[in-house]
Design a protein around this motif. Structure first.
Motif, short mmCIF file in Angstrom:
data_model
loop_
_atom_site.label_atom_id
_atom_site.label_comp_id
_atom_site.label_asym_id
_atom_site.label_seq_id
_atom_site.Cartn_x
_atom_site.Cartn_y
_atom_site.Cartn_z
N LEU A 154 77.78 22.14 86.02
CA LEU A 154 76.68 22.44 86.90
C LEU A 154 76.32 21.56 88.02
CD1 LEU A 154 74.53 24.37 84.21
CD2 LEU A 154 76.06 25.48 85.87
N LYS A 195 73.80 30.81 85.67
CA LYS A 195 73.70 31.73 87.06
C LYS A 195 72.20 31.32 87.26
CE LYS A 195 77.73 33.77 87.79
NZ LYS A 195 78.24 33.56 88.85
N GLU A 239 72.33 27.99 89.22
CA GLU A 239 72.87 28.13 90.36
C GLU A 239 71.93 28.84 91.29
OE1 GLU A 239 76.87 29.55 91.04
OE2 GLU A 239 77.28 29.35 88.80
N LYS A 279 78.63 21.68 90.98
CA LYS A 279 78.21 22.83 91.79
C LYS A 279 77.01 22.57 92.68
CE LYS A 279 79.54 26.66 88.96
NZ LYS A 279 79.18 28.06 88.41
N HIS A 280 76.00 21.58 92.11
CA HIS A 280 75.00 21.17 92.96
C HIS A 280 75.32 20.11 94.23
CE1 HIS A 280 71.52 18.89 94.40
NE2 HIS A 280 72.06 18.05 93.92
#
Length: 392
Positions: A124, A57, A60, A127-128
Motif C-alpha cells: 500500500l 481500497k 487507496e 501505491k502512495h
C-alpha cells in the motif's frame, strides 16, 4: 441516481474516509477493522463494502482524499520560486508545504498513515509512493537538472539529491509530530533552513569561478559581480561568442569586465566589448542577429562596506538570488543602435616616430601623419619646428 443522491453519496464517502483516517492514525492499518469504521460513522459494514469494496481500497481512496486538494506541484509559492530560480525558496517552500500539510492536524496526520502503511502494508505504501512521492521527486529533480544546465549546480545525481532532501523533511516532520514538547516548530524550521544552505553550498558549481580567478589572478568582489552577471546572460540563452555574434557594453573598467570576457567571449581583441566610462557595475549583453538584449546592473546597497566585511560581501554576491543581486531588464535593441562590427583598416607609418599605426587613429598636420602619442606631444608643447598643432 439523482444529483441530490449523488451529493449525499459523496458526503457519506467523505465521512467514511474521515473516520478511516482518524482510526488508522491511532491504531494503524492492521489495527483498524471495517466494523470499527462503520461504527464510528454510524453506518453498516455492508454500506462501506458497497462504496469501497475492502480496506485496501479505502486506503487507496485515502491517498487521493488526503492529497488531491494539496498537490505540491501547483502550490503558488513552490511554482513561483521555481520560475524565478530562487534556489533557497524552492527548497524551503517545498518543506513548508509538506510540513504544514502533515502537521495541520497532528492527531490524524497523513504522515502517520504513510508510516503505518510502510511498516504494515508495504504494497500500500508503494501505491502512495507511486501516486504522490514520485511526483514531488520529479518536480525537484527537474529543477536541479535545470540548474545544472544553467551552470549554477555541479553535475550530480538529481534523483538522489531530491530523495535525500525529501527524506530529511519527512524525518524532521515526524520528529515534530512524535515529540512536539521536546522539538519546537521554530527549531525544525531553523534546522531545515541551515540544512538547505549547506546543501546548496554543496550543489553550487564554483569550478568556473575558480578557473576565472586563475585567469584574473585572484578572487575579488569585482570579479564575482561580473561572474554572476555573465551567468545570468547564459541562463537567458546568450551563447559564448566565438566571433561577434554577441557583444557586451560594459559601464566600468573594473575587475568585473574580465569575467564578461572570460565567460561570454566578449573581448577588446574581437571588437565585441564596448567600454563606456560611466563608473557603474552595469552590463548590457546583446545578440547581434536578433537584437535580443539584457541589461544587468548591481542593486544599490550590495557594496555596503560600513556594515559588512569584504568576505561577507563576496559571499553575498556569490550566493544571493539573481533578482536580489541585480536589476535585470530585458529588451530588444534596434540594429541602428548597435555598434558597428569591427573593421580591419590599413596601417600607415607615423612621420614622427616611424611606427606603424592604424589609419583611423592618425592625424594629418601640415602634410605629415601623426599617431596619437606624437600628436599629444606637440599639443602639449604648443608648437614644434613651426608646425601648428591644429588637427586637419
Amino acid at each position: 441516481m439523482s444529483v441530490k443522491n449523488k451529493i449525499k453519496s459523496q458526503e457519506r464517502k467523505i465521512q467514511i474516509l474521515e473516520a478511516a483516517k482518524k482510526l488508522c492514525s491511532k491504531r494503524g492499518f492492521s489495527g483498524t477493522r471495517l466494523d470499527d469504521i462503520a461504527k464510528d460513522v454510524g453506518v453498516s459494514r455492508a454500506l462501506i463494502v458497497q462504496y469501497f469494496g475492502n480496506k485496501e481500497k479505502i486506503y487507496e481512496e485515502l491517498i487521493n482524499f488526503l492529497f488531491q486538494n494539496h498537490p505540491l506541484e501547483v502550490d503558488p509559492k513552490v511554482t513561483n520560486s521555481i520560475q524565478k530560480k530562487e534556489d533557497f525558496e524552492v527548497l524551503n517552500s517545498i518543506f513548508l508545504h509538506i510540513f504544514n500539510h502533515m502537521t495541520k492536524d497532528p492527531e490524524t496526520s497523513p504522515l502517520k498513515l504513510i508510516l503505518f502503511s510502510m511498516l504494515e502494508k508495504p504494497e500500500l505504501y508503494k501505491k502512495h509512493y507511486e501516486k504522490r512521492t514520485l511526483k514531488i521527486l520529479k518536480l525537484l529533480k527537474d529543477y536541479i537538472n535545470q540548474r545544472i544546465k544553467d551552470r549554477e549546480f555541479k553535475k550530480v545525481d538529481s534523483l538522489r539529491i531530491s530523495s535525500f532532501f525529501i527524506a530529511a523533511v519527512i524525518y524532521l516532520t515526524l520528529q515534530y509530530l512524535s515529540m512536539p514538547d521536546l522539538i519546537a516548530e521554530k527549531e525544525i524550521k531553523k534546522t531545515i533552513s541551515e540544512g538547505i544552505e549547506s546543501l546548496l553550498n554543496g550543489l553550487r558549481d564554483y569550478s568556473s569561478y575558480i578557473n576565472l580567478s586563475k585567469f584574473h589572478g585572484h578572487s575579488c568582489i569585482g570579479l564575482a559581480i561580473g561572474y554572476r552577471a555573465a551567468l545570468i546572460a547564459l541562463k537567458e540563452g546568450f551563447k559564448r561568442s566565438k566571433d561577434e555574434e554577441v557583444f557586451a557594453i560594459v559601464e566600468n573598467n573594473s575587475c568585473s569586465v574580465d569575467a564578461i570576457q572570460f565567460i561570454l567571449g566578449c573581448t577588446f581583441g574581437k571588437g565585441n566589448l564596448i567600454f563606456r566610462d560611466y563608473g557603474k557595475q552595469a552590463f548590457t549583453i546583446v545578440e547581434r542577429s536578433s537584437g535580443k538584449a539584457i541589461r544587468i546592473s548591481l542593486r544599490p546597497g550590495i557594496l555596503d562596506f560600513e556594515k559588512k566585511t569584504k568576505e561577507e560581501i563576496l559571499t553575498d554576491i556569490l550566493k544571493l538570488p539573481d533578482e536580489k543581486l541585480f536589476k535585470i531588464k530585458k529588451f530588444r535593441m534596434n540594429r541602428k543602435s548597435m555598434p558597428k562590427e569591427a573593421e580591419i583598416k590599413r596601417s600607415v607609418i607615423c612621420d614622427i616616430c616611424g611606427e606603424e599605426v592604424m589609419e583611423g587613429r592618425t592625424f594629418m598636420i601640415d602634410g605629415k601623419i601623426y599617431c596619437i602619442p606624437c600628436k599629444e606631444k606637440i599639443s602639449f608643447k604648443g608648437e614644434k619646428n613651426g608646425v601648428k598643432t591644429s588637427d586637419v
